[in-house]
Design a protein around this motif. Structure first.
Motif, PDB file in Angstrom:
ATOM      1  N   ILE A   1      30.411  67.081  45.438  1.00 57.61           N
ATOM      2  CA  ILE A   1      30.051  68.391  45.058  1.00 57.61           C
ATOM      3  C   ILE A   1      30.270  68.448  43.582  1.00 57.61           C
ATOM      4  N   GLY A   2      29.016  68.733  43.002  1.00 53.98           N
ATOM      5  CA  GLY A   2      29.101  69.191  41.358  1.00 53.98           C
ATOM      6  C   GLY A   2      29.647  70.512  41.215  1.00 53.98           C
ATOM      7  N   MET A   3      29.900  70.594  39.809  1.00 49.76           N
ATOM      8  CA  MET A   3      30.713  71.857  39.518  1.00 49.76           C
ATOM      9  C   MET A   3      29.850  73.026  39.600  1.00 49.76           C
ATOM     10  N   ASN A   4      28.622  72.904  39.808  1.00 49.21           N
ATOM     11  CA  ASN A   4      27.841  74.193  40.105  1.00 49.21           C
ATOM     12  C   ASN A   4      27.411  74.112  41.672  1.00 49.21           C
ATOM     13  N   GLY A   5      27.906  73.333  42.477  1.00 51.88           N
ATOM     14  CA  GLY A   5      27.852  73.363  43.854  1.00 51.88           C
ATOM     15  C   GLY A   5      26.860  72.391  44.348  1.00 51.88           C
ATOM     16  N   HIS A   6      26.171  71.537  43.301  1.00 49.32           N
ATOM     17  CA  HIS A   6      25.184  70.753  43.586  1.00 49.32           C
ATOM     18  C   HIS A   6      25.586  69.429  44.716  1.00 49.32           C
TER      19      HIS A   6
ATOM     20  N   GLY B   1      24.084  65.687  45.822  1.00 48.44           N
ATOM     21  CA  GLY B   1      23.163  64.851  45.225  1.00 48.44           C
ATOM     22  C   GLY B   1      22.801  65.532  44.000  1.00 48.44           C
ATOM     23  N   PHE B   2      21.455  65.365  43.697  1.00 46.16           N
ATOM     24  CA  PHE B   2      21.021  66.292  42.425  1.00 46.16           C
ATOM     25  C   PHE B   2      20.249  67.424  42.920  1.00 46.16           C
ATOM     26  N   ASN B   3      20.677  67.937  44.018  1.00 47.79           N
ATOM     27  CA  ASN B   3      20.185  69.336  44.508  1.00 47.79           C
ATOM     28  C   ASN B   3      20.970  70.440  43.754  1.00 47.79           C
ATOM     29  N   GLU B   4      20.272  70.796  42.570  1.00 44.84           N
ATOM     30  CA  GLU B   4      21.034  71.607  41.664  1.00 44.84           C
ATOM     31  C   GLU B   4      20.615  73.188  42.057  1.00 44.84           C
ATOM     32  N   ASP B   5      21.553  73.959  41.420  1.00 46.91           N
ATOM     33  CA  ASP B   5      21.564  75.455  41.655  1.00 46.91           C
ATOM     34  C   ASP B   5      20.082  76.029  41.555  1.00 46.91           C
ATOM     35  N   GLY B   6      19.747  76.754  42.572  1.00 42.26           N
ATOM     36  CA  GLY B   6      18.433  77.173  42.656  1.00 42.26           C
ATOM     37  C   GLY B   6      17.354  76.446  43.563  1.00 42.26           C
TER      38      GLY B   6
ATOM     39  N   GLY C   1      40.946  67.574  43.564  1.00 42.59           N
ATOM     40  CA  GLY C   1      41.542  68.068  42.237  1.00 42.59           C
ATOM     41  C   GLY C   1      41.298  69.552  42.048  1.00 42.59           C
ATOM     42  N   ALA C   2      42.106  70.256  41.122  1.00 38.37           N
ATOM     43  CA  ALA C   2      42.055  71.756  40.859  1.00 38.37           C
ATOM     44  C   ALA C   2      40.904  72.074  40.359  1.00 38.37           C
ATOM     45  N   HIS C   3      40.238  71.276  39.747  1.00 35.34           N
ATOM     46  CA  HIS C   3      39.021  71.661  39.068  1.00 35.34           C
ATOM     47  C   HIS C   3      37.740  72.061  39.924  1.00 35.34           C
ATOM     48  N   LYS C   4      37.775  71.628  41.405  1.00 35.01           N
ATOM     49  CA  LYS C   4      36.811  71.778  42.318  1.00 35.01           C
ATOM     50  C   LYS C   4      37.230  73.115  42.979  1.00 35.01           C
ATOM     51  N   ALA C   5      38.377  73.536  42.953  1.00 32.93           N
ATOM     52  CA  ALA C   5      38.858  74.814  43.913  1.00 32.93           C
ATOM     53  C   ALA C   5      37.974  75.733  44.001  1.00 32.93           C
TER      54      ALA C   5
END
Ligand code: GLP
Length: 240
Positions: free
Chosen positions: A133-138, A140-145, A198-202
């Motif tokens: 999971i990316g930091m914006n919730g992505h 793969g590359f399914n980005e936000d929106g 990791g805490a950065h993904k909480a």
């Protein structure tokens, strides 16, 4: 969603690899997809060790990559394809029956996208899709929106992803686009395993698991998947 909280990164890696292996044992002609990034390193090593110890037979299974930075081939530092080849495929003493790795540096990126769709259509649906999971919730590359109805597609990278991406390849590359399996293909997988540590993904794990299902947090769509495991360490689970 079945949430599995692990005490640390090693346990998260082992649990996720074990779940993926179990899916392949149930369906030996599996179509399998693992993510790139930092999170899955321990999981893919653990999975390769399981294969090499003959705990799971992948000789009839197929591997397909999840995503790639447009402009990077599987020889470029930081590329998902290089990660796949070095950390997973190159460690296997008994290989997958077949492998499809996205070439993000293809001169004709549209036909590369089409061939990813064709591969999944021919051999899918995915038996097991492991996702980071990316930091914006992505995913793969399914980005936000992102449109949840898309199959494989090419998508502009979000600002968040652009900020984070230098950890993979410093200032060497400046990709603007990603190529990725789409949410439709991920949601069609029989089993989905989302991993995070990791805490950065909480915060983002909390939004994905407990928040509203919305394209603004693409991973939230997994709340609608009938067979999704969320395998997280205690730090990433802190806000659940
Ligand atoms: C990357 C990849 C994803 C990955 C995610 C998280 O950009 N496109 O497939 O899951 O971002 O990466 P990391 O595990 O390094 O946090």
């Amino acid at each position: 969603m079945q949430i599995i909280v692990c005490k640390d990164y090693e346990e998260m890696s082992r649990r996720a690899a074990g779940l993926a292996a179990a899916c392949i044992r149930q369906q030996p002609k599996a179509l399998v997809s693992f993510p790139g990034g930092d999170t899955p390193l321990g999981m893919v090593h653990e999975f390769a060790d399981m294969v090499n110890r003959d705990e799971v037979d992948i000789s009839r299974a197929r591997y397909v990559s999840l995503d790639e930075w447009v402009g990077l081939s599987d020889k470029d530092e930081g590329a998902c394809g290089l990660f796949n080849r070095t950390e997973l495929l190159g460690r296997l003493k008994k290989p997958f029956g077949d492998v499809h790795i996205i070439n993000g540096a293809a001169a004709d990126i549209e036909s590369e996208r089409a061939s990813l769709d064709e591969y999944i259509a021919a051999h899918g649906p995915l038996t097991v899709s492991v996702l980071g999971i990316g930091m914006n919730g992505h995913l793969g590359f399914n980005e936000d929106g992102v449109d949840f109805d898309l199959n494989a597609h090419i998508i502009p990278l979000s600002d968040t992803t652009k900020q984070v991406m230098s950890k993979y390849f410093g200032e060497k590359f400046h990709p603007e686009y990603g190529i990725s399996q789409g949410i439709r293909q991920i949601m069609a997988a029989k089993t989905v395993i989302l991993i995070a540590n990791g805490a950065h993904k909480a915060d983002i794990i909390q939004q994905a698991v407990r928040g509203e299902v919305s394209p603004h947090v693409p991973a939230s769509v997994l709340q609608n998947h009938p067979n999704c495991y969320v395998v997280v360490d205690e730090a990433a689970a802190a806000k659940l």
